[in-house]
Design a protein around this motif. Structure first.
Motif, mmCIF file in Angstrom:
data_model
loop_
_atom_site.group_PDB
_atom_site.id
_atom_site.type_symbol
_atom_site.label_atom_id
_atom_site.label_comp_id
_atom_site.label_asym_id
_atom_site.label_seq_id
_atom_site.Cartn_x
_atom_site.Cartn_y
_atom_site.Cartn_z
ATOM 1 N N UNK A 110 60.211 147.173 -31.593
ATOM 2 C CA UNK A 110 58.805 147.598 -31.656
ATOM 3 C C UNK A 110 58.151 147.083 -32.939
ATOM 4 N N UNK A 111 58.905 147.133 -34.048
ATOM 5 C CA UNK A 111 58.388 146.590 -35.330
ATOM 6 C C UNK A 111 58.076 145.108 -35.181
ATOM 7 N N UNK A 112 59.011 144.380 -34.549
ATOM 8 C CA UNK A 112 58.847 142.916 -34.402
ATOM 9 C C UNK A 112 57.582 142.573 -33.628
ATOM 10 N N UNK A 113 57.214 143.452 -32.690
ATOM 11 C CA UNK A 113 56.038 143.184 -31.861
ATOM 12 C C UNK A 113 54.761 143.762 -32.465
ATOM 13 N N UNK A 114 54.898 144.358 -33.665
ATOM 14 C CA UNK A 114 53.698 144.803 -34.376
ATOM 15 C C UNK A 114 53.115 146.125 -33.917
ATOM 16 N N UNK A 115 53.926 146.979 -33.301
ATOM 17 C CA UNK A 115 53.438 148.316 -32.932
ATOM 18 C C UNK A 115 53.140 149.131 -34.199
ATOM 19 N N UNK A 116 52.196 150.066 -34.088
ATOM 20 C CA UNK A 116 51.862 150.883 -35.262
ATOM 21 C C UNK A 116 52.953 151.938 -35.499
ATOM 22 N N UNK A 117 53.012 152.441 -36.728
ATOM 23 C CA UNK A 117 54.091 153.353 -37.131
ATOM 24 C C UNK A 117 54.163 154.612 -36.281
ATOM 25 N N UNK A 118 53.006 155.161 -35.916
ATOM 26 C CA UNK A 118 52.996 156.406 -35.131
ATOM 27 C C UNK A 118 53.659 156.178 -33.775
ATOM 28 N N UNK A 119 53.326 155.059 -33.136
ATOM 29 C CA UNK A 119 53.920 154.733 -31.823
ATOM 30 C C UNK A 119 55.418 154.510 -31.971
ATOM 31 N N UNK A 120 55.808 153.773 -33.025
ATOM 32 C CA UNK A 120 57.235 153.490 -33.240
ATOM 33 C C UNK A 120 58.001 154.801 -33.413
ATOM 34 N N UNK A 121 57.467 155.692 -34.255
ATOM 35 C CA UNK A 121 58.161 156.967 -34.512
ATOM 36 C C UNK A 121 58.312 157.783 -33.230
ATOM 37 N N UNK A 122 57.236 157.823 -32.446
ATOM 38 C CA UNK A 122 57.252 158.589 -31.201
ATOM 39 C C UNK A 122 58.294 158.027 -30.225
ATOM 40 N N UNK A 123 58.274 156.709 -30.054
ATOM 41 C CA UNK A 123 59.196 156.090 -29.093
ATOM 42 C C UNK A 123 60.648 156.216 -29.545
ATOM 43 N N UNK A 124 60.886 156.062 -30.848
ATOM 44 C CA UNK A 124 62.252 156.187 -31.372
ATOM 45 C C UNK A 124 62.759 157.611 -31.150
ATOM 46 N N UNK A 125 61.909 158.590 -31.405
ATOM 47 C CA UNK A 125 62.291 159.994 -31.193
ATOM 48 C C UNK A 125 62.567 160.254 -29.713
ATOM 49 N N UNK A 126 61.700 159.722 -28.841
ATOM 50 C CA UNK A 126 61.885 159.867 -27.382
ATOM 51 C C UNK A 126 63.248 159.320 -26.948
ATOM 52 N N UNK A 127 63.550 158.108 -27.405
ATOM 53 C CA UNK A 127 64.780 157.439 -26.974
ATOM 54 C C UNK A 127 66.015 158.123 -27.557
ATOM 55 N N UNK A 128 65.942 158.544 -28.814
ATOM 56 C CA UNK A 128 67.078 159.241 -29.432
ATOM 57 C C UNK A 128 67.397 160.498 -28.631
ATOM 58 N N UNK A 129 66.348 161.198 -28.207
ATOM 59 C CA UNK A 129 66.523 162.427 -27.436
ATOM 60 C C UNK A 129 67.042 162.111 -26.026
ATOM 61 N N UNK A 130 66.423 161.138 -25.353
ATOM 62 C CA UNK A 130 66.797 160.807 -23.973
ATOM 63 C C UNK A 130 68.258 160.343 -23.884
ATOM 64 N N UNK A 131 68.688 159.553 -24.868
ATOM 65 C CA UNK A 131 70.040 158.991 -24.844
ATOM 66 C C UNK A 131 71.059 159.854 -25.607
ATOM 67 N N UNK A 132 70.594 160.976 -26.167
ATOM 68 C CA UNK A 132 71.516 161.865 -26.869
ATOM 69 C C UNK A 132 72.099 161.255 -28.135
ATOM 70 N N UNK A 133 71.271 160.528 -28.869
ATOM 71 C CA UNK A 133 71.737 159.787 -30.047
ATOM 72 C C UNK A 133 71.518 160.589 -31.339
ATOM 73 N N UNK A 134 70.877 161.762 -31.243
ATOM 74 C CA UNK A 134 70.478 162.479 -32.473
ATOM 75 C C UNK A 134 71.637 162.651 -33.457
ATOM 76 N N UNK A 135 72.840 162.911 -32.946
ATOM 77 C CA UNK A 135 73.967 163.218 -33.847
ATOM 78 C C UNK A 135 74.352 162.026 -34.718
ATOM 79 N N UNK A 136 74.136 160.837 -34.227
ATOM 80 C CA UNK A 136 74.509 159.648 -35.028
ATOM 81 C C UNK A 136 73.302 158.782 -35.394
#
Length: 238
Positions: A110-136
């Motif tokens: 997302x950074x490479x494609x120039x997305x804004x920080x708010x969108x990046x943070x939201x999507x990263x949080x979404x994916x961490x939650x969806x894939x159960x990555x929070x612990x690592x």
């Protein structure tokens, strides 16, 4: 808009410097939201075919015929559009990871494609939650198991919200439990998000029954295309 998301017609390809065609007169289509499984013996051209469906993976060589995304030749898409619309996960988890921290890997595309920080943070949080990555989430990538690395590859691609996910033997380097978990996650992505899945996979018993469409390849050509029951019947006859 048509519901055919991928259309391949009369596609032939030979690698640069070789007279041999690796793919010969390939024709099939895939509908939006389908799980399409490409099967065939080793060396039948499956990996080369998958590369033709992702602009950044298309190798050098002689290419004729069409490989289209919604009616547009995939090779003519812009790099940015191709990166967002079509995601690719290969066999070796280490080959795709580009950063040293889990959270940064999720954000990198997302950074490479120039997305804004708010969108990046939201999507990263979404994916961490969806894939159960929070612990690592804050770990170094080097601390992860093979299964976790492959899940991270998948999550960082899904952060781009692609229409199509291409998977080339994604479990070939994983132990059986990690492999099953990974394939269950892929099915869940298809069910929950409607993402079109195109994959090759040697654990056929785990993916064959849930495929919508099966493409059988042999020596660079297509033997048959159909639903799992149709292909089962056809292969029995042969």
């Amino acid at each position: 808009m048509t519901d055919t998301i991928i259309n391949v017609s009369s596609l032939s390809f030979g690698y640069a410097g070789s007279d041999v065609l690796v793919l010969e007169d390939i024709t099939f289509d895939i509908k939006k939201g389908e799980v399409a499984l490409i099967i065939g013996a080793s060396g039948s051209g499956k990996t080369t075919l998958l590369k033709m469906l992702d602009k950044s993976m298309i190798p050098e060589g002689r290419l004729s015929g069409k490989a289209e995304y919604y009616g547009r030749q995939i090779s003519s898409l812009s790099q940015a559009e191709a990166a967002v619309k079509i995601g690719y996960v290969g066999q070796n988890p280490d080959n795709q990871i580009v950063t040293d921290k889990v959270w940064h890997e999720l954000a990198f595309g997302l950074e490479s494609l120039g997305y804004d920080n708010a969108t990046i943070r939201l999507r990263v949080a979404e994916m961490a939650s969806y894939f159960g990555i929070q612990k690592w989430f804050y770990k170094n990538v080097s601390e992860l198991s093979g299964g976790q690395k492959q899940l991270l590859n998948l999550a960082s691609i899904m952060a781009m919200h692609p229409d199509i996910l291409i998977l080339d033997e994604p479990t070939s380097q994983l132990d059986p439990i990690a492999a099953s978990d990974f394939l269950e996650t892929v099915k869940k992505i298809n069910r929950d998000l409607g993402t079109t899945i195109i994959l090759t996979e040697h654990r056929l018993e785990e993916v064959f029954p849930s495929a919508d469409r099966v493409v059988v390849m042999d020596e660079g050509q297509i033997l048959c295309v159909g639903t799992p029951p149709e292909i089962g019947e056809e292969l029995k006859k042969r």
